[in-house]
Design an enzyme around this catalytic site. Structure first.
Site, PDB file in Angstrom:
ATOM      1  N   PHE A  95     -10.085  -8.527 -15.248  1.00  0.00           N
ATOM      2  CA  PHE A  95     -10.222  -9.969 -15.472  1.00  0.00           C
ATOM      3  C   PHE A  95      -9.785 -10.362 -16.888  1.00  0.00           C
ATOM      4  O   PHE A  95     -10.436 -11.170 -17.555  1.00  0.00           O
ATOM      5  CB  PHE A  95     -11.665 -10.433 -15.224  1.00  0.00           C
ATOM      6  CG  PHE A  95     -12.086 -10.333 -13.796  1.00  0.00           C
ATOM      7  CD1 PHE A  95     -11.566 -11.198 -12.833  1.00  0.00           C
ATOM      8  CD2 PHE A  95     -12.991  -9.356 -13.403  1.00  0.00           C
ATOM      9  CE1 PHE A  95     -11.959 -11.097 -11.499  1.00  0.00           C
ATOM     10  CE2 PHE A  95     -13.385  -9.254 -12.078  1.00  0.00           C
ATOM     11  CZ  PHE A  95     -12.869 -10.129 -11.122  1.00  0.00           C
ATOM     12  N   LEU A  96      -8.663  -9.778 -17.337  1.00  0.00           N
ATOM     13  CA  LEU A  96      -8.130 -10.099 -18.659  1.00  0.00           C
ATOM     14  C   LEU A  96      -7.362 -11.413 -18.582  1.00  0.00           C
ATOM     15  O   LEU A  96      -6.213 -11.456 -18.150  1.00  0.00           O
ATOM     16  CB  LEU A  96      -7.222  -8.972 -19.160  1.00  0.00           C
ATOM     17  CG  LEU A  96      -6.497  -9.220 -20.491  1.00  0.00           C
ATOM     18  CD1 LEU A  96      -7.482  -9.515 -21.612  1.00  0.00           C
ATOM     19  CD2 LEU A  96      -5.614  -8.033 -20.841  1.00  0.00           C
ATOM     20  N   ARG A  97      -7.989 -12.506 -18.980  1.00  0.00           N
ATOM     21  CA  ARG A  97      -7.354 -13.808 -18.987  1.00  0.00           C
ATOM     22  C   ARG A  97      -8.253 -14.801 -19.732  1.00  0.00           C
ATOM     23  O   ARG A  97      -9.471 -14.603 -19.819  1.00  0.00           O
ATOM     24  CB  ARG A  97      -7.088 -14.318 -17.565  1.00  0.00           C
ATOM     25  CG  ARG A  97      -8.303 -14.322 -16.655  1.00  0.00           C
ATOM     26  CD  ARG A  97      -7.894 -14.413 -15.207  1.00  0.00           C
ATOM     27  NE  ARG A  97      -9.019 -14.499 -14.301  1.00  0.00           N
ATOM     28  CZ  ARG A  97      -9.038 -14.008 -13.089  1.00  0.00           C
ATOM     29  NH1 ARG A  97      -7.988 -13.376 -12.617  1.00  0.00           N
ATOM     30  NH2 ARG A  97     -10.091 -14.150 -12.301  1.00  0.00           N
ATOM     31  N   ASN A  98      -7.593 -15.824 -20.268  1.00  0.00           N
ATOM     32  CA  ASN A  98      -8.307 -16.884 -21.002  1.00  0.00           C
ATOM     33  C   ASN A  98      -9.176 -16.313 -22.113  1.00  0.00           C
ATOM     34  O   ASN A  98     -10.298 -16.759 -22.352  1.00  0.00           O
ATOM     35  CB  ASN A  98      -9.165 -17.715 -20.038  1.00  0.00           C
ATOM     36  CG  ASN A  98      -8.347 -18.356 -18.939  1.00  0.00           C
ATOM     37  OD1 ASN A  98      -7.217 -18.797 -19.172  1.00  0.00           O
ATOM     38  ND2 ASN A  98      -8.896 -18.391 -17.738  1.00  0.00           N
ATOM     39  N   GLU A  99      -8.627 -15.285 -22.811  1.00  0.00           N
ATOM     40  CA  GLU A  99      -9.318 -14.644 -23.934  1.00  0.00           C
ATOM     41  C   GLU A  99     -10.684 -14.097 -23.541  1.00  0.00           C
ATOM     42  O   GLU A  99     -11.655 -14.150 -24.297  1.00  0.00           O
ATOM     43  CB  GLU A  99      -9.429 -15.605 -25.128  1.00  0.00           C
ATOM     44  CG  GLU A  99      -8.083 -16.005 -25.687  1.00  0.00           C
ATOM     45  CD  GLU A  99      -8.172 -16.645 -27.055  1.00  0.00           C
ATOM     46  OE1 GLU A  99      -9.296 -16.851 -27.540  1.00  0.00           O
ATOM     47  OE2 GLU A  99      -7.116 -16.921 -27.645  1.00  0.00           O
ATOM     48  N   ARG A 100     -10.739 -13.543 -22.325  1.00  0.00           N
ATOM     49  CA  ARG A 100     -11.931 -12.869 -21.839  1.00  0.00           C
ATOM     50  C   ARG A 100     -11.506 -11.602 -21.103  1.00  0.00           C
ATOM     51  O   ARG A 100     -10.401 -11.512 -20.590  1.00  0.00           O
ATOM     52  CB  ARG A 100     -12.714 -13.754 -20.865  1.00  0.00           C
ATOM     53  CG  ARG A 100     -13.218 -15.074 -21.439  1.00  0.00           C
ATOM     54  CD  ARG A 100     -13.921 -15.856 -20.352  1.00  0.00           C
ATOM     55  NE  ARG A 100     -14.353 -17.173 -20.802  1.00  0.00           N
ATOM     56  CZ  ARG A 100     -14.933 -18.074 -20.023  1.00  0.00           C
ATOM     57  NH1 ARG A 100     -15.150 -17.784 -18.738  1.00  0.00           N
ATOM     58  NH2 ARG A 100     -15.301 -19.245 -20.501  1.00  0.00           N
ATOM     59  N   CYS A 116       0.833  -1.199   0.000  1.00  0.00           N
ATOM     60  CA  CYS A 116       0.000   0.000   0.000  1.00  0.00           C
ATOM     61  C   CYS A 116       0.865   1.246   0.000  1.00  0.00           C
ATOM     62  O   CYS A 116       1.615   1.478   0.929  1.00  0.00           O
ATOM     63  CB  CYS A 116      -0.917   0.022   1.219  1.00  0.00           C
ATOM     64  SG  CYS A 116      -1.922   1.513   1.310  1.00  0.00           S
TER      65      CYS A 116
END
Length: 271
Positions: A254-259, A112
């Protein structure tokens, strides 16, 4: 340069059996950051942050920019690291500075960078904010491979599993550079400090990718660096979304697994 990892002997248990093995850990050490105005004045200590050693000059420069103390590398005369864990940035005497705005009651932890601010009013850093060109956008398909490209270049994370990363990509998804640190805010400050030194600042048409979640503080730092497109592998916080909307930043989570999810600035995502 000090090592960012250290090996220790551990006892590992697996399927009911134990064995003695070597394990790599991320190094976490304090860094005291100070400023001095001109060559003859006494330095003023600003912060003690827990960081991974390495790229300390970049970290200090990025910290000063994202705290609103400097707005360009031209305001910097140089840096002095008189001890391994203490660095002073020498600024031109005409740089405006009010030490009371940066008083901290305790040290800054690696998790932090704003926990120790002396008042909540100091959280929203003021500064001259660069703006991205109009009609600047990114193809959705450009974002999908970025997390894999990030992981491929996280050398210290692969050996320790204990570091955050911040990386920059071009509008077309070309990898530019990356920095790692035990503190996510430190990783971003190092990245921004590198941009200052290499005259890539402001980062108006580049994509920032964060290896974890997107917090208010990271969006604040991105704002000061001129970034208008921030993507995170993890989730954003409510304050991060509010600030991104206020500052006209495209925020992807949540940019992962082409989503991925687009929380603000959806007009910059095409396809």
């Amino acid at each position: 340069m000090a090592s960012s990892t250290r090996s220790i002997t551990i006892t590992k248990y697996s399927t009911g059996e134990s064995s003695s093995q070597e394990d790599a850990l991320s190094v976490e050490e304090p860094l005291e950051i100070g400023v001095r105005f001109g060559l003859n004045l006494e330095p003023k200590n600003l912060s003690v942050t827990m960081r991974t050693p390495g790229h300390d000059e970049e970290l200090a420069l990025g910290f000063l920019l994202t705290e609103g103390i400097i707005s360009s590398y031209e305001q910097v005369i140089g840096t002095v690291q008189d001890e391994e864990n203490r660095i002073t940035v020498i600024l031109h005497e005409e740089v405006p500075f009010d030490p009371k705005q940066f008083e901290r009651h305790i040290y800054t932890t690696s998790s932090c960078g704003i926990c120790a601010k002396s008042s909540i009013e100091a959280v929203r850093v003021q500064g001259t904010l660069p703006h991205a060109p109009q009609n600047w956008s990114v193809e959705a398909s450009t974002l999908y491979p970025l997390p894999s490209l990030l992981r491929e270049r996280q050398a210290d994370f692969e050996s320790t599993g204990g570091l955050h990363a911040a990386a920059l990509f071009s509008q077309t998804g070309e990898f530019l550079y990356l920095r790692e640190d035990v503190g996510r805010h430190n990783a971003l400050d190092k990245l921004i400090g590198h941009a200052l030194q290499t005259e890539r600042y402001p980062l108006q048409t580049q994509i920032l990718l964060l290896s974890g979640r997107a917090s208010f503080e990271l969006i604040q730092k991105a704002t000061l660096a001129g970034l208008s497109f921030v993507a995170a592998v993890g989730a954003p916080s409510t304050l991060a979304v509010e600030l991104a909307r206020e500052m006209n930043i495209t925020l992807v989570g949540f940019l992962r697994n082409e989503r991925f999810n687009v929380y603000t600035g959806e007009e910059r995502v095409k396809g």
